[in-house]
Scaffold this active site. Structure first.
Site, PDB file in Angstrom:
ATOM      1  N   LYS A  38       6.920   3.195   7.649  1.00 57.16           N
ATOM      2  CA  LYS A  38       5.778   3.786   8.809  1.00 57.16           C
ATOM      3  C   LYS A  38       6.819   4.248  10.065  1.00 57.16           C
ATOM      4  CE  LYS A  38       1.532   1.550   7.946  1.00 57.16           C
ATOM      5  NZ  LYS A  38       0.692   0.707   8.348  1.00 57.16           N
TER       6      LYS A  38
ATOM      7  N   ARG B 203       1.532  -6.015  -3.072  1.00 53.50           N
ATOM      8  CA  ARG B 203       2.389  -6.342  -1.856  1.00 53.50           C
ATOM      9  C   ARG B 203       1.856  -7.687  -1.320  1.00 53.50           C
ATOM     10  NH1 ARG B 203       4.945  -3.617   2.468  1.00 53.50           N
ATOM     11  NH2 ARG B 203       4.026  -3.953   4.501  1.00 53.50           N
TER      12      ARG B 203
ATOM     13  N   TYR C 276       0.175 -14.397   5.762  1.00 49.62           N
ATOM     14  CA  TYR C 276       0.593 -14.958   4.519  1.00 49.62           C
ATOM     15  C   TYR C 276       0.910 -16.378   4.450  1.00 49.62           C
ATOM     16  CZ  TYR C 276       0.919 -10.119   3.514  1.00 49.62           C
ATOM     17  OH  TYR C 276       0.565  -8.717   3.311  1.00 49.62           O
TER      18      TYR C 276
END
Length: 329
Positions: free
Chosen positions: A204, A278, A310
């Site tokens: 990005k 991912r 995560y």
């Protein structure tokens, strides 16, 4: 205000990847700043057409709301107008995450307008939006990820064609590196460093990073490049690493179909799409003992807070295992 009204809205839409039929008849004092802001995002921050389209959709909704409520100049918009728009969005049943995203888009737009002296002050400075619920992302178990790749390899061997080799390679790369779909499709032949076993990825905002590539993923990628890609490549392929059946650079929509189809072969696996691989990569790295900062760098997250979700996934798994296994849990 006549001719330039639709031209400005159409130009903004075209640069953001939205067709001319999607334009709104806004007055110059609203359409002009939107056009300029999208151009600035594209040139200064290097945002993708998909991201620009999202910005345009959110901001166009606000500007149409302002226009319908008698505000035809950006300088006349105040905090009450912005709150009224958010209230209307909430009443329409928008999700909290959507509300949060649209609020962020408005903050960015008006902050830019103040910084570029289009407005004396930023009316969005005191704007608040509902905090999104922080839900844990669904992910694959390590066994499910292993089954996914084994099934894909078996199907490719049975098929024996270049498409099977490509599909195995992209699945292996997605799981091995955690790259986004757009990043995968944007890979060029020169982005693979075989000696160091890393891929150069442009994420990005055109930010470059290097991600390690495991041996199975490298082997699958080498097989595709040696025996699969030459059978599909055409003049339209250019330097693209992954190409479609007609030779052009592979489209993200095709990758999503491939991943969804592959996941259907795994009993009990959630239908997550490419982003699920991912999530799985990040979760499995942390479960294996990787530190959070390294995972952040591999995923290309600008903020460590984004990666921290995560840790909650792995904590939940540990808690579940404890409750199932400990005799005094």
């Amino acid at each position: 205000m006549g001719a330039r009204v639709e031209e400005a809205a159409a130009a903004a839409g075209t640069r953001a990847g939205v067709g001319a039929d999607d334009r709104a008849p806004l007055p110059d004092a609203l359409a002009g700043p939107l056009e300029d802001y999208l151009r600035d995002l594209r040139l200064r921050r290097g945002l993708s057409p998909h991201t620009l389209r999202a910005y345009r959709t959110d901001l166009l909704g606000l500007l149409v709301h302002l226009h319908e409520h008698g505000v035809d100049d950006l300088a006349d918009a105040d905090l009450r107008d912005l709150r009224g728009w958010l209230a209307a969005e909430q009443a329409a049943g928008r999700a909290r995450t959507t509300m949060q995203r649209r609020s962020a888009a408005v903050h960015g737009f008006f902050r830019w307008a103040e910084q570029t002296h289009r407005l004396p002050t930023d009316p969005s400075a005191a704007l608040r939006s509902p905090r999104p619920h922080r839900r844990l992302p669904e992910t694959l178990s390590q066994a499910e990820a292993q089954q996914l790749l084994e099934d894909a390899i078996a199907i490719a061997r049975e098929d024996g064609g270049p498409v099977g080799l490509r599909d195995v390679a992209l699945l292996e790369v997605l799981y091995a590196t955690g790259v986004r779909v757009a990043e995968l499709c944007g890979l060029d032949l020169g982005d693979l460093d075989r000696d160091r076993r890393v891929l150069r990825v442009f994420g990005k905002g055109a930010k470059e990073r290097s991600v390690p590539l495991g041996v199975p993923a490298l082997d699958a990628l080498e097989s595709w490049l040696a025996r699969g890609r030459p059978a599909l490549a055409t003049a339209a392929s250019g330097a693209a690493t992954f190409v479609g059946e007609r030779g052009g650079r592979l489209d993200p929509r095709v990758v999503r179909r491939i991943v969804h189809r592959a996941l259907r072969t795994v009993d009990g696996a959630p239908d997550l799409g490419p982003h699920g691989l991912r999530h799985a990569m990040a979760t499995h790295l942390l479960e294996g003992g990787a530190d959070l900062r390294s995972v952040q760098e591999m995923l290309g997250h600008a903020s460590l807070a984004t990666t921290q979700i995560y840790t909650h996934v792995t904590d939940e798994r540990l808690r579940s295992a404890y409750l199932q296994a400990h005799p005094r849990a």
